[in-house]
Design a protein around this motif. Structure first.
Motif, short mmCIF file in Angstrom:
data_model
loop_
_atom_site.label_atom_id
_atom_site.label_comp_id
_atom_site.label_asym_id
_atom_site.label_seq_id
_atom_site.Cartn_x
_atom_site.Cartn_y
_atom_site.Cartn_z
N VAL A 126 -16.20 43.86 49.62
CA VAL A 126 -16.06 45.10 50.70
C VAL A 126 -14.39 45.42 50.62
O VAL A 126 -14.29 46.18 50.73
CB VAL A 126 -17.33 44.99 51.96
N LEU A 127 -14.38 44.75 51.52
CA LEU A 127 -12.98 44.85 52.31
C LEU A 127 -11.61 45.01 51.34
O LEU A 127 -10.81 45.74 50.92
CB LEU A 127 -12.48 43.38 53.20
N SER A 128 -12.35 43.60 49.83
CA SER A 128 -11.09 43.79 49.12
C SER A 128 -11.52 45.65 48.32
O SER A 128 -10.28 46.27 47.75
CB SER A 128 -11.28 43.45 47.83
N ALA A 138 -3.72 42.95 49.56
CA ALA A 138 -5.04 42.38 49.84
C ALA A 138 -6.21 42.75 49.24
O ALA A 138 -6.76 41.69 49.25
CB ALA A 138 -5.46 42.89 51.14
N CYS A 139 -6.11 43.98 48.32
CA CYS A 139 -6.92 43.54 47.98
C CYS A 139 -7.61 42.42 46.43
O CYS A 139 -8.74 41.70 46.06
CB CYS A 139 -7.28 44.92 46.22
N GLY A 140 -6.28 42.45 45.75
CA GLY A 140 -6.32 40.98 45.09
C GLY A 140 -6.77 40.19 45.34
O GLY A 140 -7.93 39.11 45.04
N ALA A 141 -5.89 39.38 46.68
CA ALA A 141 -6.13 38.41 48.01
C ALA A 141 -7.61 38.12 47.88
O ALA A 141 -8.23 37.42 47.46
CB ALA A 141 -5.75 37.55 48.38
N LEU A 142 -7.81 39.04 48.24
CA LEU A 142 -9.28 39.07 49.25
C LEU A 142 -10.58 39.26 48.18
O LEU A 142 -11.76 38.13 48.15
CB LEU A 142 -9.48 40.26 49.82
N TRP A 172 -2.05 39.56 42.26
CA TRP A 172 -2.23 38.36 43.28
C TRP A 172 -3.68 37.92 43.71
O TRP A 172 -3.25 36.87 43.81
CB TRP A 172 -1.99 39.86 44.57
N ALA A 173 -4.35 38.44 42.88
CA ALA A 173 -5.87 38.01 42.41
C ALA A 173 -5.40 36.12 41.89
O ALA A 173 -6.35 35.80 42.54
CB ALA A 173 -6.48 38.15 42.17
N THR A 174 -4.76 36.48 41.22
CA THR A 174 -4.11 34.98 40.70
C THR A 174 -3.86 33.81 41.37
O THR A 174 -3.95 33.41 41.08
CB THR A 174 -4.06 35.84 38.95
N VAL A 175 -2.54 34.58 42.12
CA VAL A 175 -1.91 33.67 42.43
C VAL A 175 -3.07 32.65 44.22
O VAL A 175 -2.30 31.90 43.92
CB VAL A 175 -0.53 34.58 42.79
N THR A 176 -3.40 34.12 44.03
CA THR A 176 -3.88 33.71 45.52
C THR A 176 -5.33 32.41 45.43
O THR A 176 -5.54 31.69 46.31
CB THR A 176 -5.21 34.57 46.28
N GLY A 177 -5.36 33.00 43.90
CA GLY A 177 -6.74 31.85 43.74
C GLY A 177 -6.42 30.61 43.04
O GLY A 177 -6.80 29.73 43.89
N ALA A 178 -5.17 30.49 42.62
CA ALA A 178 -4.56 29.25 41.81
C ALA A 178 -4.49 27.84 43.37
O ALA A 178 -4.46 27.18 43.35
CB ALA A 178 -4.17 29.37 41.24
#
Length: 405
Positions: A126-128, A138-142, A172-178
């Motif tokens: 939801v927050l993403s 923030a969207c990608g990280a969440l 950002w999603a890729t970096v945060t996930g990794a």
């Protein structure tokens, strides 16, 4: 919901089975996790490593038992989701209907949401989504952190508009996930053990395939139910074929979603929301498992859609809310009927799953139609006798007023 949780030993509330998940199973896993390892040899552990962080969190709350702390954190997360939906709904051109649906529909699942960690997972999604277009980082990280907790939040990025927004969000999603996955790999033993358990799952009685097999019992199918991998599954002839068909349908759904993204031409502020709900719906109805807590995910995503006046998913949300109410009737109230495949149990599951399947198809159709290329306008030459016509790039009022050449 708290009152129901306090009286969860009543027969109609499942004889304590709902709350038992927390104080017995989650607390057992908490003990293993505090030793620096994931429960690698436990067939019930089928969650990505991020789930470990959620299950460890109640231990950080002072003065409360594990069960009390878990419920308190779930309530706090519920309040966070509600506040985010209210804030989104009060922006100009938005609607508070999403916050109303989340607040009013979640209790249809009785006390179940307070005794599962799916509210926390839904919060990430939801927050993403609510950060799309306003805070791409923030969207990608969440979304990435949510995917590390329970995979499906990764689907919320499917509808992000192509171009710079997609590149930044997915990066950002890729970096945060990794980074987060590396932290789990360095801090715990066996963080990827869940993959082995997921691969062994069969057909749960509450899935679409399970409903078909339960109905087949009344036509002479000799299968039975058995508790395996944390759920009541069907065993017997042709179960493997049904499970394979479910996986094939999931692959087909993913292919359809990719085709939609490639062919989509028109985005609104609601398109990322609508696409997220459609994607999770399709993956839910084609799954080998449709546990009642999955409705928490769908309610959260439907609520996000309803914060926008441009959403195409209003009728889909109605179907989801209705399916939610039926889920609570099936579990915990009449779960024995569902497990034993009686006509009552079969009809309950047929109605619930029929609503979800209808919602998935309707969601995809409405999403597909809303993102087709907008109809082009035709511009007439100033000379009435001239046959020339020049199509405009857009039929919007802005383009009509801005190109007077």
């Amino acid at each position: 919901m708290l009152w129901l949780l306090a009286h969860n030993n009543e027969r109609l509330l499942g004889h304590g089975a709902v709350a038992r998940e927390v104080w017995r199973l989650y607390f057992h896993w908490y003990g293993v996790l505090t030793q620096g390892a994931f429960p690698a040899h436990d067939t019930l552990w089928q969650y990505p490593p991020g789930a470990g962080a959620v299950l460890l969190a109640p231990g950080l709350v002072p003065g409360l038992s594990y069960f009390q702390a878990f419920v308190a954190l779930t309530l706090a997360t519920d309040a966070l989701i509600t506040a985010a939906l209210v804030r989104a709904g009060t922006r100009p051109g938005r609607s508070l209907l999403g916050a109303g649906v989340w607040t009013g529909a979640l209790p249809l699942l009785l006390h179940l949401p307070l005794a599962r960690y799916d509210v926390a997972v839904t919060a990430f999604a939801v927050l993403s989504l609510l950060a799309v277009g306003r805070a791409t980082r923030a969207c990608g990280a969440l979304a990435a952190l949510g995917a590390l907790v329970k995979i499906w939040p990764a689907l919320v990025l499917l509808g992000v508009e192509r171009g710079r927004t997609t590149r930044r969000t997915w990066a950002w999603a890729t970096v945060t996930g990794a980074v987060a996955l590396t932290a789990f790999l360095l801090s715990f033993r066996n963080p990827l053990a869940f993959l082995r358990q997921q691969g062994g799952r069969g057909v749960q009685v509450e899935s679409l395939g399970g409903t078909a097999l339960s109905l087949a019992r009344h036509a002479g199918w000799p299968g039975t139910t058995r508790y395996r991998y944390g759920a009541m599954e069907l065993v017997g002839p042709h179960v493997h074929a049904v499970a394979t068909a479910s996986l094939a349908l999931t692959a087909a759904a993913f292919a359809l979603l990719l085709l939609w993204r490639v062919r989509a031409r028109h985005w609104t502020e609601a398109t990322p929301y609508d696409a997220a709900l459609c994607a999770v719906l399709l993956f839910t109805v084609t799954s080998r498992v449709i546990s009642p807590q999955y409705l928490i995910w769908l309610l959260g995503l439907a609520a996000v859609c309803l914060t926008s006046r441009h959403t195409t998913q209003r009728p889909v949300a109605v179907l989801i809310v209705t399916a939610t109410a039926l889920s609570a009737v099936a579990y915990p109230t009449f779960y024995a009927e569902v497990v034993h495949g009686t006509w009552t149990g079969c009809l309950l599951m047929l109605a619930r799953n029929g609503l979800l399947a209808t919602a998935a198809v309707l969601s995809l159709l409405r999403l597909w139609r809303s993102t087709r290329r907008p109809a082009t306008a035709t511009r007439v030459s100033p000379n009435p006798g001239s046959p020339l016509r020049r199509p405009l790039a857009s039929a919007s009022p802005a383009s009509l007023n801005g190109d007077r050449g």
